[in-house]
Design a protein around this motif. Structure first.
Motif, PDB file in Angstrom:
ATOM      1  N   GLY A 181      28.371  44.623  31.153  1.00 42.02           N
ATOM      2  CA  GLY A 181      29.952  43.961  31.893  1.00 42.02           C
ATOM      3  C   GLY A 181      30.863  44.720  32.558  1.00 42.02           C
ATOM      4  N   VAL A 182      31.806  45.469  31.733  1.00 39.78           N
ATOM      5  CA  VAL A 182      32.777  45.819  32.071  1.00 39.78           C
ATOM      6  C   VAL A 182      32.676  47.147  33.117  1.00 39.78           C
ATOM      7  CG1 VAL A 182      34.224  48.008  30.782  1.00 39.78           C
ATOM      8  CG2 VAL A 182      33.750  46.429  29.529  1.00 39.78           C
ATOM      9  N   LEU A 183      31.766  47.855  33.531  1.00 39.01           N
ATOM     10  CA  LEU A 183      31.022  48.533  34.130  1.00 39.01           C
ATOM     11  C   LEU A 183      30.506  47.914  35.364  1.00 39.01           C
ATOM     12  CD1 LEU A 183      28.358  50.540  32.594  1.00 39.01           C
ATOM     13  CD2 LEU A 183      30.635  51.319  33.253  1.00 39.01           C
ATOM     14  N   SER A 184      30.382  46.235  35.318  1.00 36.72           N
ATOM     15  CA  SER A 184      30.273  45.760  36.104  1.00 36.72           C
ATOM     16  C   SER A 184      32.178  45.107  37.134  1.00 36.72           C
ATOM     17  CB  SER A 184      30.029  44.547  36.275  1.00 36.72           C
ATOM     18  OG  SER A 184      28.831  44.058  35.485  1.00 36.72           O
ATOM     19  N   PHE A 185      32.931  45.395  36.205  1.00 40.12           N
ATOM     20  CA  PHE A 185      34.510  44.493  36.177  1.00 40.12           C
ATOM     21  C   PHE A 185      34.724  46.245  37.165  1.00 40.12           C
ATOM     22  CE2 PHE A 185      38.591  45.743  35.777  1.00 40.12           C
ATOM     23  CZ  PHE A 185      38.978  44.141  36.529  1.00 40.12           C
ATOM     24  N   LEU A 186      34.714  47.631  36.999  1.00 40.84           N
ATOM     25  CA  LEU A 186      34.853  48.559  37.020  1.00 40.84           C
ATOM     26  C   LEU A 186      34.342  49.464  38.658  1.00 40.84           C
ATOM     27  CD1 LEU A 186      35.171  51.094  33.776  1.00 40.84           C
ATOM     28  CD2 LEU A 186      36.890  49.397  35.122  1.00 40.84           C
ATOM     29  N   SER A 187      32.792  48.598  39.397  1.00 41.15           N
ATOM     30  CA  SER A 187      32.565  48.988  40.505  1.00 41.15           C
ATOM     31  C   SER A 187      32.769  48.719  41.247  1.00 41.15           C
ATOM     32  CB  SER A 187      31.045  48.018  39.847  1.00 41.15           C
ATOM     33  OG  SER A 187      31.344  46.914  41.040  1.00 41.15           O
ATOM     34  N   PRO A 188      32.506  49.455  42.365  1.00 35.79           N
ATOM     35  CA  PRO A 188      33.309  49.191  44.211  1.00 35.79           C
ATOM     36  C   PRO A 188      33.192  47.691  44.641  1.00 35.79           C
ATOM     37  CG  PRO A 188      31.484  51.124  43.800  1.00 35.79           C
ATOM     38  CD  PRO A 188      31.684  50.249  42.207  1.00 35.79           C
ATOM     39  N   VAL A 246      33.678  44.993  42.774  1.00 36.73           N
ATOM     40  CA  VAL A 246      34.420  43.961  42.355  1.00 36.73           C
ATOM     41  C   VAL A 246      35.576  44.255  42.400  1.00 36.73           C
ATOM     42  CG1 VAL A 246      34.850  42.911  39.464  1.00 36.73           C
ATOM     43  CG2 VAL A 246      32.540  43.469  40.768  1.00 36.73           C
ATOM     44  N   LEU A 247      35.926  45.547  41.592  1.00 33.78           N
ATOM     45  CA  LEU A 247      37.458  46.118  41.254  1.00 33.78           C
ATOM     46  C   LEU A 247      38.489  46.352  42.633  1.00 33.78           C
ATOM     47  CD1 LEU A 247      38.710  47.396  38.652  1.00 33.78           C
ATOM     48  CD2 LEU A 247      38.093  49.980  39.599  1.00 33.78           C
ATOM     49  N   PRO A 248      37.678  46.491  43.287  1.00 29.54           N
ATOM     50  CA  PRO A 248      38.634  46.545  44.572  1.00 29.54           C
ATOM     51  C   PRO A 248      39.532  45.505  44.697  1.00 29.54           C
ATOM     52  CG  PRO A 248      36.984  47.658  45.076  1.00 29.54           C
ATOM     53  CD  PRO A 248      36.531  47.190  44.080  1.00 29.54           C
ATOM     54  N   LEU A 249      38.446  44.085  44.572  1.00 30.54           N
ATOM     55  CA  LEU A 249      38.784  42.838  45.184  1.00 30.54           C
ATOM     56  C   LEU A 249      39.343  41.967  43.760  1.00 30.54           C
ATOM     57  CD1 LEU A 249      34.911  41.295  46.427  1.00 30.54           C
ATOM     58  CD2 LEU A 249      37.377  42.475  47.875  1.00 30.54           C
ATOM     59  N   VAL A 250      39.664  42.427  42.848  1.00 26.09           N
ATOM     60  CA  VAL A 250      40.964  41.875  41.888  1.00 26.09           C
ATOM     61  C   VAL A 250      41.946  41.319  41.969  1.00 26.09           C
ATOM     62  CG1 VAL A 250      41.306  42.127  39.143  1.00 26.09           C
ATOM     63  CG2 VAL A 250      38.841  43.076  40.211  1.00 26.09           C
ATOM     64  N   ALA A 254      31.956  38.944  28.792  1.00 23.69           N
ATOM     65  CA  ALA A 254      32.811  39.062  27.798  1.00 23.69           C
ATOM     66  C   ALA A 254      33.533  40.156  29.098  1.00 23.69           C
ATOM     67  CB  ALA A 254      32.838  39.406  26.743  1.00 23.69           C
ATOM     68  N   GLY A 255      32.129  41.298  28.796  1.00 25.16           N
ATOM     69  CA  GLY A 255      32.805  42.690  29.215  1.00 25.16           C
ATOM     70  C   GLY A 255      33.521  42.186  30.612  1.00 25.16           C
ATOM     71  N   LEU A 256      33.062  41.314  31.868  1.00 22.97           N
ATOM     72  CA  LEU A 256      33.759  41.208  32.906  1.00 22.97           C
ATOM     73  C   LEU A 256      34.639  40.477  32.980  1.00 22.97           C
ATOM     74  CD1 LEU A 256      32.800  41.790  35.993  1.00 22.97           C
ATOM     75  CD2 LEU A 256      31.866  40.106  35.494  1.00 22.97           C
ATOM     76  N   ALA A 257      34.979  39.263  31.523  1.00 26.11           N
ATOM     77  CA  ALA A 257      36.161  38.541  31.789  1.00 26.11           C
ATOM     78  C   ALA A 257      37.326  39.408  30.847  1.00 26.11           C
ATOM     79  CB  ALA A 257      35.805  37.993  30.480  1.00 26.11           C
ATOM     80  N   ILE A 258      37.254  40.455  30.630  1.00 27.96           N
ATOM     81  CA  ILE A 258      38.579  41.463  29.456  1.00 27.96           C
ATOM     82  C   ILE A 258      39.136  41.517  30.363  1.00 27.96           C
ATOM     83  CG2 ILE A 258      39.123  42.009  27.629  1.00 27.96           C
ATOM     84  CD1 ILE A 258      36.935  41.471  25.998  1.00 27.96           C
ATOM     85  N   PRO A 259      38.434  42.948  31.179  1.00 22.67           N
ATOM     86  CA  PRO A 259      39.684  43.563  31.768  1.00 22.67           C
ATOM     87  C   PRO A 259      40.291  42.251  33.148  1.00 22.67           C
ATOM     88  CG  PRO A 259      37.422  44.713  31.894  1.00 22.67           C
ATOM     89  CD  PRO A 259      37.085  43.205  30.955  1.00 22.67           C
TER      90      PRO A 259
END
Length: 241
Positions: free
Chosen positions: A15-22, A24-28, A172-177
């Motif tokens: 989940g954390v790596l999904s958040f940091l992926s190209p 997702v992260l640039p779209l946050v 949770a790994g995606l949500a917390i960050p």
């Protein structure tokens, strides 16, 4: 089929790596602005409101992921009499998704984006929740294979509860960050500018993680490793997993 402690750790890291992926992260920053209707400076001055809306957003995609996890676990349960075969097939799928994530295997259907696009945020207090559900229903080249790998892992679990725990950990790994970014949005922007050069490596690391888990499942070593970790996990943690 497997003790949940190792699976939970894998799912959370995925989940954390999904958040940091190209993907997702640039779209946050765009998602934060869309669900709150505020600029970065306004979010800084109205943190509580931004956090409420961000929390509704993450609850929205978490509901979708949990439903997908329930479906994957139910499918695996229907094949319980062939649990060893299910575990190995799950490992093959995870290995495949890992190779796709790394870019080693290129499948056109998995390179196409089929995400729900919203031109305007739905009105009302539940607007961010609905946007989160739309995000969770999306399928992008980065998050899709990683999520598919975790769903495959959920399909090897003995009970519906364990499958839901895995998808809860992934969420949770995606949500917390994301919540951290909403709380400290200006600091997040500064950090993102420094981190963006590493985005391609994040995707590779996620792929390697899936490949390793896939190989462990295929060989049956995942269960053995999970059993060892379970033996060294404190009792109070085991009761919660």
């Amino acid at each position: 089929m497997t003790d949940p402690s190792l699976g939970v750790a894998v799912a959370f890291l995925a989940g954390v790596l999904s958040f940091l992926s190209p993907c997702v992260l640039p779209l946050v920053p765009s998602y934060l602005g869309f669900i709150t209707g505020m600029t970065a400076s306004e979010m800084t001055g109205r943190r509580r409101l931004a956090m409420v809306q961000a929390t509704l957003f993450v609850l929205g995609f978490s509901v979708i992921f949990l439903l997908l996890g329930a479906g994957a676990t139910a499918l695996g349960g229907a094949l319980r009499s062939h649990k060893d075969l299910v575990g190995r097939l799950g490992g093959v799928l995870i290995l495949f998704f890992g190779l796709v994530t790394m870019g080693v295997v290129k499948i056109q259907a998995l390179q196409m984006e089929a995400r729900v696009h919203l031109q305007e945020r739905p009105l009302g207090a539940l607007g961010p929740f609905l946007v989160g559900m739309a995000f969770g229903a999306g399928w992008t080249p980065c998050i899709g294979p990683v999520l598919g790998g975790i769903l495959s892992l959920a399909g090897t679990q003995d009970t519906m509860g364990r499958g839901l725990v895995l998808l809860g950990a992934y969420s949770a790994g995606l949500a917390i960050p994301f919540l951290v970014a909403a709380w400290a949005v200006e600091s997040f922007f500064d950090w993102f500018q420094r981190f963006r050069r590493y985005l391609p490596w994040v995707q590779r690391v996620a792929g390697v993680l899936l490949v390793i888990v896939g190989i462990l499942l295929i060989t049956g070593e995942f269960t053995r490793l999970a059993g060892y970790l379970n033996s060294v996990t404190p009792e109070f943690l085991r009761k919660r997993l």
